[in-house]
Design an enzyme around this catalytic site. Structure first.
Site, mmCIF file in Angstrom:
data_model
loop_
_atom_site.group_PDB
_atom_site.id
_atom_site.type_symbol
_atom_site.label_atom_id
_atom_site.label_comp_id
_atom_site.label_asym_id
_atom_site.label_seq_id
_atom_site.Cartn_x
_atom_site.Cartn_y
_atom_site.Cartn_z
ATOM 1 N N LYS A 1 -3.666 8.354 7.484
ATOM 2 C CA LYS A 1 -2.611 7.801 6.759
ATOM 3 C C LYS A 1 -3.113 6.963 5.535
ATOM 4 O O LYS A 1 -4.635 6.593 5.620
ATOM 5 C CB LYS A 1 -1.856 6.651 7.605
ATOM 6 C CG LYS A 1 -2.389 5.453 7.863
ATOM 7 C CD LYS A 1 -1.527 4.478 8.646
ATOM 8 C CE LYS A 1 -0.930 3.433 7.560
ATOM 9 N NZ LYS A 1 -1.656 2.145 7.692
ATOM 10 N N ARG B 1 -20.528 8.576 -0.855
ATOM 11 C CA ARG B 1 -21.125 8.945 -1.988
ATOM 12 C C ARG B 1 -22.441 7.803 -2.191
ATOM 13 O O ARG B 1 -23.342 8.092 -3.031
ATOM 14 C CB ARG B 1 -20.216 8.113 -3.184
ATOM 15 C CG ARG B 1 -18.987 9.114 -3.201
ATOM 16 C CD ARG B 1 -18.085 8.561 -4.181
ATOM 17 N NE ARG B 1 -17.297 7.630 -3.702
ATOM 18 C CZ ARG B 1 -15.822 7.238 -4.141
ATOM 19 N NH1 ARG B 1 -15.515 7.883 -5.100
ATOM 20 N NH2 ARG B 1 -15.310 6.404 -3.459
ATOM 21 N N LYS C 1 0.043 -11.284 18.380
ATOM 22 C CA LYS C 1 -0.301 -10.025 18.289
ATOM 23 C C LYS C 1 0.494 -9.260 19.511
ATOM 24 O O LYS C 1 -0.037 -9.440 20.617
ATOM 25 C CB LYS C 1 -1.527 -9.606 17.897
ATOM 26 C CG LYS C 1 -1.878 -8.041 17.825
ATOM 27 C CD LYS C 1 -2.880 -7.619 16.813
ATOM 28 C CE LYS C 1 -3.287 -6.034 17.139
ATOM 29 N NZ LYS C 1 -2.372 -5.370 16.208
ATOM 30 N N LYS D 1 -2.153 5.670 21.499
ATOM 31 C CA LYS D 1 -1.982 4.625 22.568
ATOM 32 C C LYS D 1 -1.553 4.701 23.655
ATOM 33 O O LYS D 1 -0.546 5.583 23.856
ATOM 34 C CB LYS D 1 -1.288 3.283 21.924
ATOM 35 C CG LYS D 1 -1.972 2.703 20.586
ATOM 36 C CD LYS D 1 -1.151 1.552 20.078
ATOM 37 C CE LYS D 1 -1.398 1.017 18.818
ATOM 38 N NZ LYS D 1 -2.688 0.316 18.817
ATOM 39 N N HIS E 1 4.118 4.142 12.049
ATOM 40 C CA HIS E 1 3.859 3.870 13.651
ATOM 41 C C HIS E 1 5.353 3.581 14.230
ATOM 42 O O HIS E 1 5.675 3.999 15.422
ATOM 43 C CB HIS E 1 3.172 2.647 13.658
ATOM 44 C CG HIS E 1 1.784 2.716 12.946
ATOM 45 N ND1 HIS E 1 1.194 3.913 12.683
ATOM 46 C CD2 HIS E 1 0.935 1.804 12.391
ATOM 47 C CE1 HIS E 1 0.110 3.774 12.254
ATOM 48 N NE2 HIS E 1 -0.150 2.428 11.852
ATOM 49 N N LYS F 1 3.631 -9.655 9.592
ATOM 50 C CA LYS F 1 2.126 -10.384 9.501
ATOM 51 C C LYS F 1 2.497 -11.855 9.638
ATOM 52 O O LYS F 1 3.514 -12.206 9.317
ATOM 53 C CB LYS F 1 1.699 -10.137 8.269
ATOM 54 C CG LYS F 1 1.326 -8.490 7.733
ATOM 55 C CD LYS F 1 -0.017 -8.072 8.451
ATOM 56 C CE LYS F 1 0.036 -6.561 7.971
ATOM 57 N NZ LYS F 1 -0.810 -5.798 9.074
ATOM 58 N N ASP G 1 3.622 0.632 5.196
ATOM 59 C CA ASP G 1 2.362 0.550 6.067
ATOM 60 C C ASP G 1 2.640 0.741 7.576
ATOM 61 O O ASP G 1 1.750 1.430 8.383
ATOM 62 C CB ASP G 1 1.894 -0.684 5.806
ATOM 63 C CG ASP G 1 0.633 -1.136 6.491
ATOM 64 O OD1 ASP G 1 -0.474 -0.331 6.491
ATOM 65 O OD2 ASP G 1 0.171 -2.160 7.273
ATOM 66 N N GLU H 1 2.294 -9.460 14.339
ATOM 67 C CA GLU H 1 0.785 -9.525 14.070
ATOM 68 C C GLU H 1 0.517 -10.968 13.902
ATOM 69 O O GLU H 1 1.047 -11.574 12.804
ATOM 70 C CB GLU H 1 0.225 -8.489 13.012
ATOM 71 C CG GLU H 1 0.332 -7.051 13.523
ATOM 72 C CD GLU H 1 -0.423 -6.023 12.534
ATOM 73 O OE1 GLU H 1 -1.188 -5.438 13.107
ATOM 74 O OE2 GLU H 1 -0.089 -6.130 11.177
ATOM 75 N N HIS I 1 -2.296 6.640 14.701
ATOM 76 C CA HIS I 1 -3.109 6.118 15.882
ATOM 77 C C HIS I 1 -1.968 5.273 16.825
ATOM 78 O O HIS I 1 -2.254 5.284 18.017
ATOM 79 C CB HIS I 1 -4.209 5.120 15.473
ATOM 80 C CG HIS I 1 -3.763 3.740 15.267
ATOM 81 N ND1 HIS I 1 -3.214 3.649 13.731
ATOM 82 C CD2 HIS I 1 -3.774 2.674 15.808
ATOM 83 C CE1 HIS I 1 -3.085 2.089 13.830
ATOM 84 N NE2 HIS I 1 -3.358 1.604 15.002
HETATM 85 C C1 BG6 Z 1 -2.392 -0.082 10.682
HETATM 86 C C2 BG6 Z 1 -1.750 -0.699 9.385
HETATM 87 O O1 BG6 Z 1 -1.883 1.465 10.378
HETATM 88 O O2 BG6 Z 1 -1.846 -0.139 11.722
HETATM 89 C C3 BG6 Z 1 -2.137 -2.222 9.651
HETATM 90 O O3 BG6 Z 1 -2.184 -0.449 8.011
HETATM 91 C C4 BG6 Z 1 -2.038 -2.748 10.989
HETATM 92 O O4 BG6 Z 1 -1.586 -3.062 8.810
HETATM 93 C C5 BG6 Z 1 -2.331 -1.849 11.981
HETATM 94 O O5 BG6 Z 1 -2.385 -3.899 10.948
HETATM 95 C C6 BG6 Z 1 -1.928 -2.096 13.497
HETATM 96 O O6 BG6 Z 1 -2.735 -1.134 14.238
HETATM 97 P P1 BG6 Z 1 -2.789 -1.913 15.859
HETATM 98 O O7 BG6 Z 1 -3.442 -0.697 16.710
HETATM 99 O O8 BG6 Z 1 -3.942 -3.124 15.636
HETATM 100 O O9 BG6 Z 1 -1.394 -2.559 16.410
#
Ligand code: BG6
Length: 515
Positions: free
Chosen positions: A171, A64, A370, A205, A264, A365, A259, A239, A201
């Site tokens: 998503k 936009r 991570k 991986k 996932h 979180k 989320d 994370e 996604h």
């Molecule tokens: C996203 C979530 O889909 O995936 C996030 O909205 C999350 O909250 C992320 O941090 C994690 O993805 P990855 O690939 O970094 O593990």
């Protein structure tokens, strides 16, 4: 001996010989957003650098804000320099950026789509060949419906000159079953299911794909892959950050269950739990995944949710030596928030294979690191021959390290050298970095290329998404609508989550794997 003629399985080599992406134009809606900047453009740049993109591929950045193509290219260059896994080469970028054209329009302006159609026709003509168009919904989900309606109105949902039109949907696919069904119906009114690519996604991986290879390309695991040999399975996605970059605004409305778990983690679970597909076609694989999701035992009451699911919020603490505020003090989070940023649960899959085997899932979180991994814990050896078994590490554990340090390891007991019969747990370890010596592509690289090639195997089918929501909805209802929500557990930022999550396993005589 008689040898029967066995016809060749046409899908046998599919993993090795993936289909080739076809020349097309990629139109990204929401092209000034974070997703495009941080993930899509760097993925496309890396693919181009590796020579994987069709040379004539063009990218139309639809958004936009008033901007020129030169401006958006410069902005993308700046983020690409930070995000690309292969660094940023100015000279290569100069060629790559020519693929990008900015198209300014409101999402609801019919003229914006009419002019998009003219632009796409010009790009098709310049490229020659059929008009293949790949649309990517990377805007806020509130805009999806409007964009789809306009694509249909202008006939852009059809390819040109024998070409195809496909849609990639980001998503979140809804926030519960009803809204997911509404969105899926809206999409279905414009694009066939076979032209619809719902991105998760995690499926892109490398190590998630390796679950299928490990299970079905080797003969030694599958015979053990059932309730007779497996004690339980853990899936952890930790994370070590909180609401960075203003994320609180979105996250506080979503929470960890929607989320991460609905998409996932349930996708990972379906890959671990599915039956072997008869071939590797997109639908055979997804048929099996959806059966596993359908067999997830649903929670029927608030009590069952309270018994099996722990939700939590982090309090102030310290992560990686840095002070961290509590969840409710995060930017753009409601100070009274009842949104969970941690979930642990025990779930069962009601099939012959998995009856009685608990799957423990945890995601959160502001945990200490991570890391995402799946660990398959085998039953102990049935007969104890040795008096001196160590307290720890008695059972075999197969670990899929999804990230970081991607690989697979198997823990077993080995004899410590020396005259005494002493045992210690040891690890057989396969690491991507050392075994293959080349970095894995970003998940989005693989997925974009698959969508261009028309391969939907690593995309979520409608019934997968909806079955996952059918499992999630009763939990959300128990938390938010029952009038007596089960407790919100708390944990200091930088710890491994609330004590209640440890108790969930302790009640079963088990514990979370130390990562
Ligand atoms: C996203 C979530 O889909 O995936 C996030 O909205 C999350 O909250 C992320 O941090 C994690 O993805 P990855 O690939 O970094 O593990």
């Amino acid at each position: 001996m008689l040898t029967a003629e066995i016809p060749d399985n046409p899908f046998r080599d599919e993993l090795a010989t993936r289909q080739t992406p076809e020349p097309c134009t990629l139109v990204i809606f929401g092209a000034t957003g974070d997703l495009t900047h941080k993930l899509l453009i760097p993925a496309l740049y890396n693919l181009a650098l590796d020579g994987e993109l069709p040379p004539t591929l063009k990218i139309v950045a639809f958004a936009r804000r008033p901007k020129t193509s030169a401006e958006i290219r410069a902005e993308y260059a700046a983020t690409n320099a930070r995000q690309s896994r292969q660094g940023h080469n100015d000279e290569f970028w100069d060629g790559f950026r020519e693929r990008i054209v900015y198209h300014r329009s409101e999402f609801g302006d019919p003229e914006g789509y009419a002019s998009l159609g003219r632009l796409l026709d010009e790009l098709d003509a310049a490229r020659g060949g059929p008009g293949n168009r790949l649309f990517y919904l990377a805007s806020a989900p509130d805009n999806f419906e409007e964009i789809l309606a306009h694509l249909k109105q202008t006939g852009l949902n059809e390819g040109r000159g024998g070409g195809w039109a496909r849609i990639i949907v980001e998503k979140p696919i809804g926030k519960d079953l009803a809204s997911a069904q509404r969105l899926n119906n809206t999409v279905a009114a414009v694009f066939d299911e076979r032209n619809t690519y719902r991105i998760d996604h995690y499926l892109g991986k490398e190590t998630a794909q390796n679950i299928i290879v490990t299970r079905f390309a080797n003969s030694i695991f599958e015979p053990l892959w059932n309730r007779n040999y497996i004690d339980h399975i853990q899936i952890t996605c930790a994370e070590n950050f909180g609401m960075t970059g203003g994320r609180g605004a979105y996250y506080d409305k979503a929470g960890a269950l929607r989320d991460m778990v609905q998409n996932h983690l349930l996708q990972l679970l379906s890959l671990i739990a599915m039956e072997p597909p008869t071939d590797l076609s997109a639908d055979s694989v997804r048929d099996e995944k959806v059966k596993a999701l359908r067999a997830l035992r649903k929670f029927n009451s608030v009590d069952e949710v309270a018994q099996n699911v722990v939700r939590g919020q982090y309090l102030a603490g310290s992560v990686d030596g840095q002070a961290a505020v509590g969840y409710r003090d995060e930017e753009r989070v409601d100070p009274q928030s009842r949104t969970e940023c941690y979930v642990a649960m025990r779930v069962y899959i009601d099939t012959w294979r998995w009856q009685g085997v608990p799957f423990y899932i945890r995601v959160g979180k502001q945990l200490p690191k991570k890391a995402t991994e799946i660990s398959v814990h085998f039953r102990r050896a049935p007969h104890v021959l040795f008096q001196t078994l160590p307290a720890r590490g008695r059972s075999n554990v197969l670990v899929f390290r999804i990230q970081p340090d991607e690989g697979v390891s198997l823990r077993m007991l080995g004899k410590v050298p020396g005259l005494a019969m002493r045992m210690e747990p040891v690890k057989m370890d396969f690491r991507y970095a050392t075994s293959f010596g080349k970095p894995s592509p970003f998940a989005y690289e693989r997925l974009l290329l698959d969508a261009m090639a028309g391969d939907a195997t690593l995309f979520a089918r409608r019934d997968e998404v909806e079955n996952a929501w059918s499992f999630i909805d009763p939990i959300e209802r128990a938390w938010h609508e029952s009038g007596q929500p089960p407790l919100m557990a708390e944990y200091p930022a930088g710890s491994w989550g609330p004590a209640e999550a440890d108790e969930l396993l302790e009640r079963d005589g088990r514990s979370w794997r130390r990562i």
